[in-house]
Design an enzyme around this catalytic site. Sequence first.
Site, PDB file in Angstrom:
ATOM      1  N   GLY A  18      28.898 -16.337  15.351  1.00 58.43           N
ATOM      2  CA  GLY A  18      28.431 -15.750  16.591  1.00 58.43           C
ATOM      3  C   GLY A  18      29.028 -16.479  17.780  1.00 58.43           C
ATOM      4  N   CYS A  19      28.935 -15.848  18.945  1.00 57.33           N
ATOM      5  CA  CYS A  19      29.554 -16.435  20.144  1.00 57.33           C
ATOM      6  C   CYS A  19      28.862 -17.730  20.566  1.00 57.33           C
ATOM      7  CB  CYS A  19      29.582 -15.417  21.276  1.00 57.33           C
ATOM      8  SG  CYS A  19      28.002 -14.618  21.621  1.00 57.33           S
ATOM      9  N   TYR A  20      27.526 -17.724  20.615  1.00 59.69           N
ATOM     10  CA  TYR A  20      26.828 -18.957  21.000  1.00 59.69           C
ATOM     11  C   TYR A  20      27.113 -20.093  20.009  1.00 59.69           C
ATOM     12  CZ  TYR A  20      23.928 -16.485  24.502  1.00 59.69           C
ATOM     13  OH  TYR A  20      23.478 -15.780  25.592  1.00 59.69           O
ATOM     14  N   THR A  70      29.625 -20.620  18.154  1.00 59.75           N
ATOM     15  CA  THR A  70      31.001 -21.094  18.307  1.00 59.75           C
ATOM     16  C   THR A  70      31.086 -22.169  19.384  1.00 59.75           C
ATOM     17  OG1 THR A  70      31.947 -18.992  17.584  1.00 59.75           O
ATOM     18  CG2 THR A  70      33.354 -20.418  18.929  1.00 59.75           C
ATOM     19  N   SER A  71      30.460 -21.900  20.523  1.00 56.68           N
ATOM     20  CA  SER A  71      30.512 -22.863  21.629  1.00 56.68           C
ATOM     21  C   SER A  71      29.744 -24.143  21.319  1.00 56.68           C
ATOM     22  CB  SER A  71      29.954 -22.226  22.910  1.00 56.68           C
ATOM     23  OG  SER A  71      28.557 -22.018  22.816  1.00 56.68           O
TER      24      SER A  71
END
Length: 340
Positions: A149-151, A153-154
Amino acid sequence: MPKLNVLVAGSTGYIGVQLIKLLVKHSDVEIKYLCGKSSVGKNISSYEKSLSSKKLPKIVKYNKSFLNNIDLVFTALPNGEAQNISNDLLEHNVLIDLAADFRLNKASDYLKWYKLKHRSVKNIKKSIYALPEISGDKVKKFKIIGCPGCYPTSILIPLIPLVKKNLIKIDNLIIDSKSGYSGAGRGVHNKYKEKNLYESLSAYGVGFHRHNSEIQQEIENYTKKNFSFTFTPHLTPMFRGILSTIYLDLNNGSNIKKIEDTLNAEYSKSRFVNILKTNSLISTNDVINTNNCSIAICKTKYKNRIIILSAIDNLIKGGAGQAIQNMNIKYGFNEAKGLI
């Protein structure tokens, strides 16, 4: 070498469109099918004008017979739908999923967090959670690749190396993430119609956002014991980008130099992860429209506490770009091909 024949399922959402925009730049890829539901019969240029000059197929309804003619399926579909396609896969097919269907190692966790019964349990074991900077060449052994997911990943890019080296305490991390509204999909405009989406900041999923499950799972792969954290996501009045602010305490014997040295060593050969100077005040503007992750380590007034800032473009590094990065590794292309 012949081109990879590709099918994109879920081609008209924000992530699907971004994926197509990157794939048309990749010289080793031929897009054979664009699949959708309500968009059947339309051109993809109806959703993205910049694609009007590209020779692309019209959008059609997915049919499993298409799999005979393609090598690789990208799925950018609502959660649950990639499972059905995974059950159709032929021996020569590879699937790269940009949703959550193959992010979790246990079907019971998928049911708990997504409130859906997993319909392809047998394929979970054939899949890999593929954060490219961490999983690397391991993806070559799998025919189903689950993109993070995007979150997460960060968050996982800066945290995993520190957990591996036992440099930080794992009993009370606080993670505050802010995302552009594209991360919530095209339906966000209706969902937040009464909340003045374009001029306000909104917290959501407080304490129980689905991405908690990925963060927990992946960190505990290294700690082998409970990892305790609080994660709060927010939607911001910008279209794209994520800035995650991570508050953490250092273990005895650790210090900010060791944190910096560890991250620099881990990502010294990475094309897409940039570790900036201490106390750099980064913003999403630094990474928009790139597959980059920018990381800054910041001091606080407490000697044993630091703050890590991590910025990505949610549609590229947190989505379509990461999927192509995994494709490049899987097929032995240059990892940055189509991404720079």
